[in-house]
Design a protein around this motif. Structure first.
Motif, mmCIF file in Angstrom:
data_model
loop_
_atom_site.group_PDB
_atom_site.id
_atom_site.type_symbol
_atom_site.label_atom_id
_atom_site.label_comp_id
_atom_site.label_asym_id
_atom_site.label_seq_id
_atom_site.Cartn_x
_atom_site.Cartn_y
_atom_site.Cartn_z
ATOM 1 N N ARG A 513 20.534 0.568 -22.733
ATOM 2 C CA ARG A 513 21.847 1.178 -22.988
ATOM 3 C C ARG A 513 22.059 2.494 -22.246
ATOM 4 N NH1 ARG A 513 22.519 2.151 -28.932
ATOM 5 N NH2 ARG A 513 20.235 2.207 -28.994
ATOM 6 N N TYR A 514 21.182 2.838 -21.311
ATOM 7 C CA TYR A 514 21.415 3.980 -20.443
ATOM 8 C C TYR A 514 22.176 3.481 -19.209
ATOM 9 C CZ TYR A 514 17.754 2.090 -17.469
ATOM 10 O OH TYR A 514 17.023 1.273 -16.637
ATOM 11 N N ASN A 515 22.453 4.357 -18.270
ATOM 12 C CA ASN A 515 23.211 3.955 -17.072
ATOM 13 C C ASN A 515 22.288 3.232 -16.095
ATOM 14 O OD1 ASN A 515 24.993 3.617 -14.999
ATOM 15 N ND2 ASN A 515 25.439 5.787 -14.706
ATOM 16 N N ARG A 516 22.136 1.948 -16.278
ATOM 17 C CA ARG A 516 21.214 1.160 -15.462
ATOM 18 C C ARG A 516 21.689 1.022 -14.012
ATOM 19 N NH1 ARG A 516 20.215 -4.392 -18.214
ATOM 20 N NH2 ARG A 516 22.423 -4.170 -18.741
ATOM 21 N N LYS A 517 22.988 1.219 -13.770
ATOM 22 C CA LYS A 517 23.504 1.060 -12.410
ATOM 23 C C LYS A 517 23.177 2.254 -11.513
ATOM 24 C CE LYS A 517 27.378 -1.942 -13.660
ATOM 25 N NZ LYS A 517 28.874 -2.101 -13.637
ATOM 26 N N ALA A 518 22.858 3.386 -12.115
ATOM 27 C CA ALA A 518 22.578 4.583 -11.327
ATOM 28 C C ALA A 518 21.238 4.450 -10.614
ATOM 29 C CB ALA A 518 22.552 5.813 -12.232
ATOM 30 N N ASN A 519 21.181 4.917 -9.381
ATOM 31 C CA ASN A 519 19.910 5.036 -8.667
ATOM 32 C C ASN A 519 19.230 6.313 -9.131
ATOM 33 O OD1 ASN A 519 20.494 2.736 -6.851
ATOM 34 N ND2 ASN A 519 22.071 4.102 -6.035
ATOM 35 N N ILE A 520 17.941 6.220 -9.462
ATOM 36 C CA ILE A 520 17.223 7.351 -10.056
ATOM 37 C C ILE A 520 16.075 7.775 -9.152
ATOM 38 C CG2 ILE A 520 15.875 8.129 -12.036
ATOM 39 C CD1 ILE A 520 17.314 5.958 -13.699
ATOM 40 N N LEU A 521 15.978 9.085 -8.911
ATOM 41 C CA LEU A 521 14.831 9.674 -8.226
ATOM 42 C C LEU A 521 14.373 10.846 -9.074
ATOM 43 C CD1 LEU A 521 14.555 10.435 -4.424
ATOM 44 C CD2 LEU A 521 13.853 12.134 -6.108
ATOM 45 N N TRP A 522 13.115 10.800 -9.542
ATOM 46 C CA TRP A 522 12.654 11.874 -10.419
ATOM 47 C C TRP A 522 11.160 12.123 -10.247
ATOM 48 C CZ3 TRP A 522 14.263 9.160 -15.643
ATOM 49 C CH2 TRP A 522 13.550 7.979 -15.813
ATOM 50 N N GLY A 523 10.717 13.292 -10.696
ATOM 51 C CA GLY A 523 9.310 13.616 -10.561
ATOM 52 C C GLY A 523 8.985 14.989 -11.104
ATOM 53 N N TRP A 524 7.799 15.466 -10.730
ATOM 54 C CA TRP A 524 7.297 16.719 -11.297
ATOM 55 C C TRP A 524 6.461 17.457 -10.256
ATOM 56 C CZ3 TRP A 524 5.125 11.965 -11.924
ATOM 57 C CH2 TRP A 524 3.755 11.831 -11.727
ATOM 58 N N THR A 525 6.192 18.747 -10.515
ATOM 59 C CA THR A 525 5.257 19.501 -9.694
ATOM 60 C C THR A 525 3.853 19.320 -10.265
ATOM 61 O OG1 THR A 525 5.449 21.557 -10.948
ATOM 62 C CG2 THR A 525 7.048 21.198 -9.184
ATOM 63 N N ARG A 526 2.867 19.446 -9.428
ATOM 64 C CA ARG A 526 1.501 19.086 -9.813
ATOM 65 C C ARG A 526 0.972 19.883 -10.998
ATOM 66 N NH1 ARG A 526 -2.239 20.447 -5.173
ATOM 67 N NH2 ARG A 526 -2.225 22.478 -6.225
#
Length: 760
Positions: A513-526
């Protein structure tokens, strides 16, 4: 500005608070020291000053296409050759006249060696440039009245043509890039006007990299009877009268929880780029291109991709005008329109008190609603600034990353953006619960001397009274049996209300039920948590003090469980081993493993997901003239990705961006911009014209970033020089151990109080 840690928080109020809670409350104040110190003598802009508008500024629509071109490698030491491209064909005389209206002249025809590469690689106005073979430049022979000088792109030299021929033209751009500092006096005289479809006419100014339109109101001031209400639409007013867009608007009220040790007004101005006020719902538009939205035959033109930035700061601090978020290099190199926004913070952005005050009167989640109102403004008006409302990317770091998660969860926002870049979101922790939000909201009313149901009473208090009551209400909520909430990453967080936010993100991913159509790029610093570690534990912890020091650090004694893993084994020969290993373990628990787990979940729902870790960065404080945090030496801490993401390492006159710093910033910007333009961080030959410099960066084209497929933890690792892809890396094993033995906060402390199984 000299602020000691002991000054930042009132110890009498927080002595019972969990250690990580203290760290998260103090962190934004510590970061403020870094941001503010080099700017302490600068004349801060004020939205209250008299109008800075110059007379006879041209209207962008009349120019029919004016574009700022620059081969920007982000290196402070590289000579720059910026030009202004006038895409509408005109006679030589008319082209020269338009240059003059912009305060410039035609480009010197004796120095054109840079032009061929520039015109071939730019991603700005490429549809116009494709059709252009010759452009007016400054006459080599001023004695002739009938023969004028043009640059021939194919031959790479000048030719003489009849002056009556109609060609595009190239003007000089004599301004430096935007900087702040003690001796910097920004030239705002080169101004231009833009008329928007629904917001009126704005007059901004230009620098080397961009047209800057600042302090644009996107909603009515949320003051008086509008305090604690959703953002209200603003009327455009007289479209024939230009509004001043040369100064940043007010920053939103900052919540420091410092027991009275706030920086003074001047210091805050420098930190935020503007004074603070409740009248703060402003946005800023930075664009390299002001173009006609239609061709001569009436065909609609596509604008540039738009990137809207939501700043971080624990939902309590900073603004879209904070210097580290200066987007000039991102705009210029990337060929994108960037929008930075302010949104209500602290209790001003998260007030609610259900059920005493029903949601029909105080809906809550005001900060996220503000962000959505700004996105709607972009949909309505960004085409006037050269942007494409159908190609919007939202991005943000820390609380800004948390906001990305909220915008992925709020159905009303789904149609307002296409791509999401989320940096350092604490994905291991959940949204807040109405019950906890009401503890703060109810406490606020109590300390304001209002009844629990009297919203009008709270709306009639001064902003200073609200801030004072907010501090007491927040400390009460955290001190009475709710310390664990602070360990989950912040006091103020988006709240599940069953409608605007229908559930926690983990549950929305599980049910699709989230926005599945959106392209997602995510991450973190080490080494995310390492920035906060000295605030939690100022000194190394002796081995015989381990249990006492870590008691209550995470509820259910989970901090003790972490150290039973071989992955976080203590090294008895290291006098600082407890803090060192705890830094790795908490970064895993809150950031790394949460991100990998959510990547797996969204991939299972067939979302396009790209996941990264930054193993290089640039510390904000050292880059801006402040002291480098000793515990972060050799680490990549929280916020170390900010400067590379904007290329803002040279925004102050005391700072530069050269060598490997510039190279790394090029890599990050080119990946992010490629993703913003295509939904994929990998340049392709078919998108070469669209991508410009990104498509020619070997650091980017040489390594393919794979989409996260859910079968293995395929992780893109940003390195200083040669980034790489890791598959089934060490962090995967650590996360598997955490999931089995420790579990995430969003599982054991879900807002509805029920245990959340892992998905998938």
């Amino acid at each position: 500005m000299e602020i000691q840690k002991t000054q930042l928080l009132n110890k009498n109020k927080i002595k019972s608070m969990a250690p990580l809670t203290k760290a998260l409350l103090v962190a934004s104040c510590l970061a403020a020291v870094a941001y503010a110190s080099p700017l302490s003598r600068r004349q801060s802009p004020s939205p209250q000053e008299e109008s800075n508008l110059v007379n006879n500024a041209p209207l962008a629509g009349d120019l029919k296409g004016v574009h700022l071109l620059l081969n920007n490698d982000l290196d402070s030491n590289t000579p720059k050759y910026p030009v202004i491209f006038l895409s509408e064909p005109r006679s030589y005389k008319d082209g020269q006249h338009i240059c003059g209206q912009l305060g410039e002249d035609l480009v010197d025809s004796n120095n054109l060696g840079f032009l061929k590469d520039l015109l071939d690689i730019t991603s700005i106005a490429t549809d116009n440039l494709k059709k252009v073979s010759r452009l007016w430049v400054k006459n080599t022979d001023s004695s002739s009245s009938s023969s004028c000088t043009a640059y021939d792109r194919k031959a790479g030299n000048t030719v003489q043509l009849p002056c009556s021929n109609e060609l595009p033209a190239l003007c000089t751009n004599s301004l430096p890039h935007y900087q702040v500092g003690p001796t910097i006096h920004t030239d705002k005289s080169k101004q231009i006007k833009v008329t928007t479809p629904k917001a009126g006419t704005y007059q901004g100014y230009r620098d080397q990299n961009q047209f800057r339109f600042l302090g644009i109101k996107y909603a009515q001031p949320p003051v008086g009877r509008l305090r604690f209400l959703p953002p209200q639409q603003i009327t455009p007013g007289d479209v024939n009268k230009a509004k001043d867009a040369t100064e940043f608007g007010f920053a939103c009220m900052q919540s420091s929880f410092d027991g009275g040790a706030k920086p003074n007004a001047t210091e805050e101005d420098h930190m935020l780029g503007a004074s603070e006020s409740e009248d703060c719902l402003h946005l800023n538009v930075f664009t390299p291109s002001l173009r006609s939205s239609r061709t001569k035959d009436g065909e609609k033109k596509k604008g540039l991709p738009v990137m809207l930035y939501v700043h971080g700061g624990s939902f309590t601090s900073f603004a879209g005008s904070t210097p580290v978020f200066e987007p000039g290099n991102l705009v210029s190199r990337g060929g994108v329109v960037v929008v930075t926004i302010n949104y209500r913070l602290g209790i001003f952005g998260f007030f609610e008190n259900p059920p005493a005050i029903p949601r029909s009167k105080a809906v809550g989640n005001l900060a996220i609603r503000d962000q959505i109102a700004a996105l709607q403004w972009v949909q309505d008006n960004i085409v006037a600034f050269g942007g494409d409302p159908d190609q919007v990317t939202i991005f943000g770091e820390s609380a800004g990353g948390y906001s990305m998660r909220a915008l992925l969860s709020a159905p009303v926002a789904f149609g307002l953006y296409k791509n999401v870049i989320s940096q350092s979101d604490l994905l291991g922790i959940p949204f807040s619960s109405p019950k906890f939000a009401a503890k703060i909201g109810g406490g606020l009313l109590k300390y304001l001397g209002c009844s629990a149901t009297d919203l009008t009473c709270a709306q009639n208090k001064t902003a200073a009274q609200v801030q004072s009551a907010e501090t007491n209400a927040t400390m009460d909520a955290l001190a009475h049996g709710n310390q664990w909430l602070g360990s989950m990453g912040g006091v103020y967080r988006p709240t599940i209300d069953g409608d605007f936010l229908p559930g926690d993100f983990a549950e929305l991913v599980r049910t699709g039920r989230y926005n599945r159509k959106a392209n997602i790029l995510w991450g973190w610093t080490r080494d995310e948590i390492a920035l906060f570690m000295p605030s939690i534990f100022p000194d190394p912890i002796p081995l015989d003090q381990e249990k006492k020091a870590l008691a209550g650090y995470l509820l259910e004694d989970r901090s003790k469980k972490l150290f039973t893993s071989p992955a976080y084994a203590l090294n008895k020969s290291d006098p600082d081993t407890i803090r060192n290993e705890l830094s790795v373990a908490i970064t895993d628990l809150i950031w790394a493993c949460g991100t990998l787990r959510m990547s797996r979940g969204t991939a299972a729902q067939h979302s396009n997901v790209y996941t990264y870790r930054m193993d290089h960065g640039r510390d904000v404080s050292s880059a801006f003239g402040g002291p480098y945090p000793p515990f972060c030496r050799g680490r990549v801490c929280h916020t170390d990705d900010l400067i590379p993401s904007f290329g803002s390492g040279d925004v102050t006159e005391e700072s530069v961006q050269t060598g490997s710093d510039a190279r790394f910033a090029r890599q990050v910007i080119d990946r992010f911009v490629t993703f913003a333009k295509t939904g994929n961080p990998n340049p392709s030959n078919k998108d070469k014209d669209l991508l410009g410099l990104a498509g020619r960066n070997e650091d980017v084209t040489g390594v393919r970033w794979p989409e996260y497929d859910g079968k293995s933890d395929r992780l893109f690792v940003f390195e200083e020089k040669e980034s790489r892809v890791e598959v089934n890396q060490d962090v995967t094993e650590r996360c598997q151990w955490i999931e089995k033995n420790v579990q995430y906060d969003y599982q054991v402390h879900a807002p509805d109080g029920k245990f959340v199984p892992l998905f998938p």
